[in-house]
Design a protein around this motif. Structure first.
Motif, PDB file in Angstrom:
ATOM      1  N   GLU A   1       2.888  -3.283 -18.105  1.00 48.86           N
ATOM      2  CA  GLU A   1       1.603  -2.348 -17.618  1.00 48.86           C
ATOM      3  C   GLU A   1       1.449  -2.548 -16.158  1.00 48.86           C
ATOM      4  O   GLU A   1       1.038  -1.406 -15.640  1.00 48.86           O
ATOM      5  N   LEU A   2       1.839  -3.841 -15.474  1.00 47.49           N
ATOM      6  CA  LEU A   2       1.580  -3.874 -14.128  1.00 47.49           C
ATOM      7  C   LEU A   2       2.349  -2.893 -13.099  1.00 47.49           C
ATOM      8  O   LEU A   2       2.145  -2.707 -12.158  1.00 47.49           O
ATOM      9  N   ALA A   3       3.370  -2.284 -13.776  1.00 47.06           N
ATOM     10  CA  ALA A   3       4.244  -1.255 -12.980  1.00 47.06           C
ATOM     11  C   ALA A   3       3.208  -0.209 -12.418  1.00 47.06           C
ATOM     12  O   ALA A   3       3.765   0.569 -11.531  1.00 47.06           O
ATOM     13  N   LEU A   4       2.041   0.017 -13.159  1.00 48.65           N
ATOM     14  CA  LEU A   4       1.442   1.229 -12.662  1.00 48.65           C
ATOM     15  C   LEU A   4       0.519   0.832 -11.214  1.00 48.65           C
ATOM     16  O   LEU A   4      -0.116   1.540 -10.747  1.00 48.65           O
ATOM     17  N   ALA A   5       0.652  -0.570 -10.946  1.00 46.74           N
ATOM     18  CA  ALA A   5      -0.131  -1.070  -9.881  1.00 46.74           C
ATOM     19  C   ALA A   5       0.407  -0.368  -8.464  1.00 46.74           C
ATOM     20  O   ALA A   5      -0.730   0.055  -7.613  1.00 46.74           O
ATOM     21  N   TRP A   6       1.616  -0.314  -8.503  1.00 45.25           N
ATOM     22  CA  TRP A   6       2.111   0.350  -7.145  1.00 45.25           C
ATOM     23  C   TRP A   6       1.692   1.898  -7.163  1.00 45.25           C
ATOM     24  O   TRP A   6       1.304   2.399  -6.002  1.00 45.25           O
ATOM     25  N   PRO A   7       1.931   2.617  -7.984  1.00 49.12           N
ATOM     26  CA  PRO A   7       1.625   4.065  -8.013  1.00 49.12           C
ATOM     27  C   PRO A   7       0.127   4.238  -7.855  1.00 49.12           C
ATOM     28  O   PRO A   7      -0.610   5.210  -7.113  1.00 49.12           O
ATOM     29  N   ALA A   8      -0.749   3.506  -8.452  1.00 49.28           N
ATOM     30  CA  ALA A   8      -2.213   3.249  -8.346  1.00 49.28           C
ATOM     31  C   ALA A   8      -2.470   3.202  -7.017  1.00 49.28           C
ATOM     32  O   ALA A   8      -3.428   3.857  -6.405  1.00 49.28           O
TER      33      ALA A   8
END
Lengths: 458, 71
Positions: free
Chosen positions: A295-302
């Motif tokens: 789920e941490l892959a969402l950190a960059w787009p966020a």
């Protein structure tokens, strides 16, 4: 006392001790610092403004007070640099624009430094209006020192000051610290008041510190942290202690992260991480593999979508009609901005499992060593998640490339665990060691041959 | 711009680029496209995220309350 002091090997804590013991006067320390700046900054360009007259006058006052046995605080007589994003009363703040009037009062971090007895030497460089500063990496002048706290990283590495204020929105404290081979701390979001700091964004800006070692970071945080009614996001927690009590600390439990951007981290950085982890394990640390959740892959787009805050800031400030990266982020639909904030809240919770059972996680602070050239300050990718989530992160030296460019390790802990993180960092730094001073152009004295050092037996 | 069903990068790019070109007509070009692409990728990823319905957009200091440690 002597006028031949060269306290280059002492760091902030060592200078503070030397002043407290009467071994050196604050004015002597400042003289050495200004001499070092005169000798090497023509090549490094770490300073945008030197406030020499004010610093000298302040140092004289502090010297008189020290002679009388009065110490203002734990940084009495310690020279510091301040990133040109923070207000210093009487000086313009470059980040506010070319026509900005001199600041009417100090930023919270500056006033706390002064209250603790620090000497503010001047302002350190940073990119302005998207243009990198002319600052060079003390380890190799053809390479960037990183950014955006470019001058703070270079000034500490080049032994011009032992401690400097930085700021991190994505990776702007740990990256220059890592590229310059020194220690850097981005505390938990809200740990240090942002009052008087011109924002990049509101919800991801962290006041940070760059110093020679973790002991000095802890000393700095103990002075700077704490509630501030002028910053509504400032945490109410009291400042952590400066004393890390390493004598009573059991070996740390470290989670070794190998799945942070594995396709982008350079082989030299991977090798440095593996060697460092093995050395820490050999010294008694409990090092176990841990995988960051997918789920941490969402950190960059966020983080990219939360850049809409920058657009709002520029629009409110009456930005020019020419587009910038920040202004384009103003096109992010409101629903997506809110959804990015929800993702951030969710990730804070999701990350608990990865940190469970560990004092800190260990991973790269950068993709590799400082890139060649000054046109870019490097890539902040390994640092972005922890700036988004506000978790405390720290970098210490993890070795060098064959070309003698530093490689930085990153340690991350859960929110508000700043003191624990500093203890882990100090323990690991004691095992891995700090880099020696870089050989600098214009340097006539080899750092480390300080009369103060000799007198104090350090 | 919708969020569900998730948008594709191309859909998000077209929508953003149209807005950008209308706002800054004199600056349509590779730099604009590059920045729009970055945001389009981010929008596609976030729109595809499946997060629990009860999650609110909290300030960080409030979201930390779920964590037990403070040392």
């Amino acid at each position: 006392m002597t006028a031949t002091v060269a306290p280059s090997q002492l760091g902030a804590s060592g200078i503070a001790r030397a002043v407290a013991e009467g071994a050196v006067a604050p004015s002597e320390v400042l003289d050495w610092v200004l001499g070092q700046i005169a000798a090497v900054d023509g090549a490094i360009h770490a300073w945008s403004v030197l406030d020499t007259d004010s610093a000298r006058a302040h140092a004289e006052t502090l010297s008189a007070e020290a002679r009388a046995g009065k110490l203002r605080g734990p940084l009495h007589g310690v020279p510091v640099g301040v990133k040109d994003e923070f207000d210093i009363a009487g000086l313009p703040t470059a980040m506010r624009g070319p026509d900005a009037a001199p600041a009417s009062e100090d930023a919270a971090c500056v006033s706390r430094l002064r209250a603790a007895g620090a000497i503010v030497v001047g302002k350190t460089t940073m990119p302005i209006a998207g243009q990198p500063p002319p600052t060079r990496n003390p380890w190799n002048l053809e390479h960037t020192p990183g950014g955006t706290s470019s001058g703070s990283g270079a000034a500490v590495a080049a032994r011009m000051v032992p401690l400097a204020i930085a700021e991190q929105t994505a990776g702007s404290t740990l990256r220059p610290a890592a590229f310059c081979g020194v220690a850097g701390l981005k505390p938990t979001y809200g740990r240090i008041s942002r009052f008087g700091c011109y924002p990049f964004t509101w919800s991801r800006d962290h006041v940070g510190l760059i110093a020679r070692n973790v002991e000095d970071l802890a000393l700095g945080l103990s002075v700077l942290a704490g509630p501030d009614p002028r910053d509504p996001t400032a945490l109410l927690d009291e400042p952590p202690a400066a004393d890390l009590n390493l004598d009573t600390m059991p070996p740390p439990r470290i989670g070794l992260v190998r799945n942070l951007l594995p396709d982008r981290v350079e082989p030299e950085m991977v090798e440095a991480l593996e060697i460092s982890a093995q050395r820490l394990q050999d010294a008694g640390a409990a090092v176990e593999d841990v995988a960051l959740p997918s789920e941490l892959a969402l950190a960059w787009p966020a983080a990219d979508l939360l850049d809409a805050e920058r657009a709002a800031l520029h629009a409110a400030a009456g930005a020019s009609r020419r587009i910038t990266r920040d202004q384009i982020a103003g096109l992010v639909p409101a629903m997506y901005y809110v959804q990015a904030q929800r993702v951030r809240t969710w990730l804070v919770t999701v990350m608990q499992a990865a940190f469970a059972g560990f004092d800190a996680l260990l991973m790269p602070a950068a993709l590799g060593a400082a890139p060649q050239g000054l046109g870019s300050t490097g890539d902040s990718a390994p640092l972005v998640p922890w700036s988004l989530l506000g978790f405390p992160a720290l970098t210490i030296n993890g070795g060098s490339t064959p070309a003698q460019l530093p490689l930085g390790l990153q340690f991350v802990a859960g929110p508000r665990a700043d003191y624990r993180l500093l203890r882990v960092g100090a323990w690991c730094e004691a095992v891995l060691g700090c880099l020696p001073a870089p050989r600098l152009p214009g340097q006539t004295e080899q750092p480390g041959q300080s009369p103060v050092s000799a007198r104090l037996g350090r | 711009m919708r969020m569900k069903p998730p948008v594709t990068v191309d859909e998000a790019f077209d929508w953003l680029h149209e807005q950008a070109a209308r706002t800054w007509p004199d600056e349509v070009g590779p730099r604009m496209s590059s920045e729009v692409q970055r945001l389009a990728v981010a929008m596609a990823a976030i729109s595809a995220a499946d997060i629990p319905a009860e999650i609110e957009p909290l300030p960080l200091s409030l979201s930390y309350r779920a964590w037990p440690e403070r040392t």
